[in-house]
Design an enzyme around this catalytic site. Structure first.
Site, PDB file in Angstrom:
ATOM      1  N   LYS A  83       0.855  -1.190   0.000  1.00  0.00           N
ATOM      2  CA  LYS A  83       0.000   0.000   0.000  1.00  0.00           C
ATOM      3  C   LYS A  83       0.890   1.240   0.000  1.00  0.00           C
ATOM      4  CE  LYS A  83      -4.224   1.021   2.571  1.00  0.00           C
ATOM      5  NZ  LYS A  83      -4.788   0.867   3.917  1.00  0.00           N
TER       6      LYS A  83
HETATM    7  C1  E4P Z   1      -8.040   1.228   4.593  1.00  0.00           C
HETATM    8  O1  E4P Z   1      -7.420   0.884   3.642  1.00  0.00           O
HETATM    9  C2  E4P Z   1      -7.998   2.603   5.131  1.00  0.00           C
HETATM   10  O2  E4P Z   1      -6.730   2.885   5.626  1.00  0.00           O
HETATM   11  C3  E4P Z   1      -9.061   2.756   6.182  1.00  0.00           C
HETATM   12  O3  E4P Z   1     -10.286   2.264   5.654  1.00  0.00           O
HETATM   13  C4  E4P Z   1      -9.217   4.164   6.698  1.00  0.00           C
HETATM   14  O4  E4P Z   1     -10.337   4.222   7.542  1.00  0.00           O
HETATM   15  P1  E4P Z   1     -10.587   5.418   8.557  1.00  0.00           P
HETATM   16  O5  E4P Z   1     -10.867   6.658   7.762  1.00  0.00           O
HETATM   17  O6  E4P Z   1     -11.791   4.994   9.356  1.00  0.00           O
HETATM   18  O7  E4P Z   1      -9.350   5.556   9.388  1.00  0.00           O
END
Ligand code: E4P
Length: 218
Positions: A83
């Site tokens: 990622k």
């Molecule tokens: C996943 O890939 C993201 O990092 C995550 O869904 C972010 O979620 P949040 O905005 O609730 O922290």
């Protein structure tokens, strides 16, 4: 639609996987910090629970270190998806890793233009954050609709729309209606999806009537 679980809590992933609800997992530095565990160790363990892609996020911001981190994370297990953030260095890293056959999840996407760039950089997944847009009074689902439409216009783009920052069941339902490929869901939201008061009251009534019969199946 594929369901990814948005957590680094192994016990949650294991339980949901046993119910057939896990097609992959997403983590980020905040979720790793919350788990209190060593990153490499927890990513390896998650990868052993699900054969689906497990996103592990780089933390460098310059291209050279990001690429080195991405290669390190990729080598932790065969099903790691690296990622990277939606920055210029992130997109360079995405293209380099994609050229090496590594799936890349481009994260922190907040505009359709950014999503188009990620697809051109060879992202396997684009992660638009719907909840964080809603938090600032901007409709996150409009962004999902725009990205789905743009990607459909260009079938040569193979990037999957991975709806992230999902906060409640309606985010999932709306994303599914729009045709998003994947949603990554916190375990709590997956459990909320299960809930319906008519299921609870219906089950209570069946069990009360069954008790009156004095029978048991086993
Ligand atoms: C996943 O890939 C993201 O990092 C995550 O869904 C972010 O979620 P949040 O905005 O609730 O922290």
């Amino acid at each position: 639609m594929k369901f990814f679980v948005d957590t680094a809590e192994v016990s949650d992933i294991r339980a949901l996987a046993e119910a057939g609800l896990v097609d992959g997992v997403t983590t980020n530095p905040s979720l790793i910090a919350k788990s209190g565990r060593n990153m490499a160790e927890v990513i390896r363990e998650i990868c052993s629970i699900t054969p689906g892609p497990v996103s592990a996020e780089v933390t460098a911001t310059d291209f050279d270190t990001m690429l080195a981190e991405g290669r390190y994370l990729r080598d932790l297990a065969p099903n790691v998806a690296v990622k990277v953030p939606l920055t210029e260095a992130g997109l360079r890293t995405c293209r380099a890793l994609a050229n090496e056959g590594t799936p890349v999840n481009v994260t922190l996407c907040f505009s359709a233009a950014q999503a188009l760039l990620a697809a051109k950089a060879g992202a396997a997944f684009i992660s638009p954050f719907v909840g964080r847009l809603d938090d600032i009074s901007t409709d996150g689902m409009t962004l999902i609709a725009d990205i789905v439409q743009i990607y459909r216009n260009y079938p040569q783009l193979k990037t999957e729309v991975l709806v992230a920052s999902v906060r409640h069941p309606m985010h999932l339902v709306q994303a599914a209606k729009l045709g998003a490929h994947v949603a990554t869901l916190p375990p709590g939201v997956i459990r909320q999806l299960l809930k319906h008061p008519l299921t609870d009251s219906g089950l209570a009534a069946f069990l009360a009537d069954w008790k009156k019969t004095g029978q048991s199946i086993l």
